[in-house]
Write an enzyme that holds these catalytic residues in place. Structure first.
Site, PDB file in Angstrom:
ATOM      1  CE  LYS A 221      66.091  71.541  41.376  1.00 28.47           C
ATOM      2  NZ  LYS A 221      65.386  70.378  40.793  1.00 28.47           N
ATOM      3  NE  ARG A 255      71.091  66.426  40.794  1.00 29.16           N
ATOM      4  CZ  ARG A 255      71.372  67.708  40.557  1.00 29.16           C
ATOM      5  NH1 ARG A 255      70.653  68.663  41.176  1.00 29.16           N
ATOM      6  NH2 ARG A 255      72.337  68.040  39.713  1.00 29.16           N
TER       7      ARG A 255
HETATM    8  N1  LIG Z   1      67.088  63.754  38.895  1.00 22.82           N
HETATM    9  C1  LIG Z   1      67.255  65.086  39.029  1.00 22.82           C
HETATM   10  N2  LIG Z   1      68.306  65.693  38.428  1.00 22.82           N
HETATM   11  C2  LIG Z   1      68.405  67.039  38.554  1.00 22.82           C
HETATM   12  N3  LIG Z   1      69.316  67.885  38.018  1.00 22.82           N
HETATM   13  C3  LIG Z   1      68.940  69.132  38.426  1.00 22.82           C
HETATM   14  S1  LIG Z   1      69.753  70.548  37.884  1.00 22.82           S
HETATM   15  C4  LIG Z   1      69.204  71.641  39.127  1.00 22.82           C
HETATM   16  C5  LIG Z   1      70.432  72.232  39.657  1.00 22.82           C
HETATM   17  O1  LIG Z   1      70.682  71.853  40.812  1.00 22.82           O
HETATM   18  O2  LIG Z   1      71.103  72.946  38.907  1.00 22.82           O
HETATM   19  C6  LIG Z   1      68.191  72.632  38.707  1.00 22.82           C
HETATM   20  C7  LIG Z   1      68.101  73.809  39.371  1.00 22.82           C
HETATM   21  C8  LIG Z   1      67.115  74.678  39.045  1.00 22.82           C
HETATM   22  C9  LIG Z   1      66.189  74.384  38.078  1.00 22.82           C
HETATM   23  C10 LIG Z   1      66.280  73.221  37.418  1.00 22.82           C
HETATM   24  C11 LIG Z   1      67.296  72.337  37.728  1.00 22.82           C
HETATM   25  N4  LIG Z   1      67.864  69.102  39.238  1.00 22.82           N
HETATM   26  C12 LIG Z   1      67.498  67.785  39.294  1.00 22.82           C
HETATM   27  C13 LIG Z   1      66.398  67.126  39.934  1.00 22.82           C
HETATM   28  O3  LIG Z   1      65.533  67.730  40.600  1.00 22.82           O
HETATM   29  N5  LIG Z   1      66.321  65.772  39.758  1.00 22.82           N
END
Ligand SMILES: Nc1nc2[nH]c(S[C@@H](C(=O)O)c3ccccc3)nc2c(=O)[nH]1
Length: 282
Positions: A221, A255
């Site tokens: 991230k 995750r």
């Molecule tokens: N439960 C849960 N579900 C998720 N889905 C994602 S999307 C993520 C990405 O890897 O693209 C992402 C990357 C960058 C910013 C926001 C989201 N992140 C999560 C999390 O932190 N928790």
């Protein structure tokens, strides 16, 4: 700690790595590589082989700036992969969606967990989840993916995220979703600046003391981009440090994109814990 996932119970006495399969065209760290169902399936099987205890399949990229993908398109992209994976592996499958119809279709195809970055707030989502026996991950997000990183603002991010998750748990219990199906997630990177993400990780022991399993997603991230000046492909060390810190604080599910490396790091933590490693908890 255990988690009801459909008709199965997921043992969380040791941390579980949730492998990420984005069946999207714009997910920030592997955009487009897994749009083809066969490619997504092969990636999922490789991660299960590498030690993933959960596979998260998402058809709507929720990275900052991402546009929404309608339920029909999410179903077209994700459900064939869920069905194929469920027929080829016993690894529990999570569907990363906020849309009720996608939850229903994915659970029918074999998903046993709903991973909803909007914590079942979309129309019909609470009812759809209540009609299944799937586990539910309730995650905090401020705003919407398209705009959430413009001006994240909190008076007290830890208190506000905690209060939000408490309210979503109450809503789930009222809808008939039992506590043994619930997972909490502070939503690192979802409408948070670096200082907010660091504060939430520093306060993770507090969230873990609520008695529900906690999931954290820090993998690759932007917080590591900002902290370390690293591009997306250069964030493995930062991601592993975040995962280890989260597990030491009490998180049960991590995750991750890099499953083999994450499993190795968490196996070291488990061995240390078995040998009595227990840094004082604040
Ligand atoms: N439960 C849960 N579900 C998720 N889905 C994602 S999307 C993520 C990405 O890897 O693209 C992402 C990357 C960058 C910013 C926001 C989201 N992140 C999560 C999390 O932190 N928790």
């Amino acid at each position: 700690m255990q988690l009801r996932c459909g008709t199965r119970i997921l043992d969380l006495s040791r941390p579980v790595v949730m492998g990420i399969v984005n069946v999207t065209v714009d997910s920030f760290s592997d955009g487009g590589r897994h749009l083809d169902p066969q490619c997504a399936l092969a990636h999922a099987l490789r991660m299960a082989e590498a030690g993933a205890g959960l596979i998260d399949i998402g058809a709507e990229s929720t990275r900052p700036g991402a546009g929404a993908v309608d339920a029909g398109e999410q179903i077209r992209r994700a459900v064939p992969v869920v069905r194929a994976l469920a027929s080829r592996s016993r690894v529990p499958i999570s569907i990363d969606t906020s849309q009720a119809e996608v939850m229903t279709a994915a659970v029918e195809a074999g998903a046993v967990m709903i991973n909803d970055v909007r914590a079942l707030r979309e129309p019909g989502a609470l009812e759809a989840a209540a009609c299944t026996s799937a586990a539910v991950c309730l995650m905090h997000m401020q705003g919407e993916p398209r705009t959430m990183q413009r001006t994240p603002r909190y008076t007290n991010v830890v208190a506000e995220v905690g209060a939000f998750l408490d309210e979503r748990v109450r809503a789930c219990l009222a809808a008939g979703i039992s506590r043994d199906r619930l997972v909490l997630d502070p939503g690192i990177g979802f409408g948070k600046r670096l200082e907010h993400n660091l504060a939430l990780l520093a306060a993770l022991p507090e969230l873990c003391r609520q008695g529900l399993p906690v999931l954290i997603g820090v993998s690759r991230k932007s917080m590591f981009g900002e902290l370390l000046g690293r591009a997306v492909e250069q964030r493995l060390a930062g991601s592993l440090a975040g995962a280890v810190a989260g597990v030491l604080a009490g998180a049960s599910i991590v995750r991750a994109h890099d499953v083999a490396e994450s499993c190795d790091a968490l196996r070291v933590i488990e061995a240390l814990r078995q040998a009595g490693y227990a840094p004082e908890r604040r």
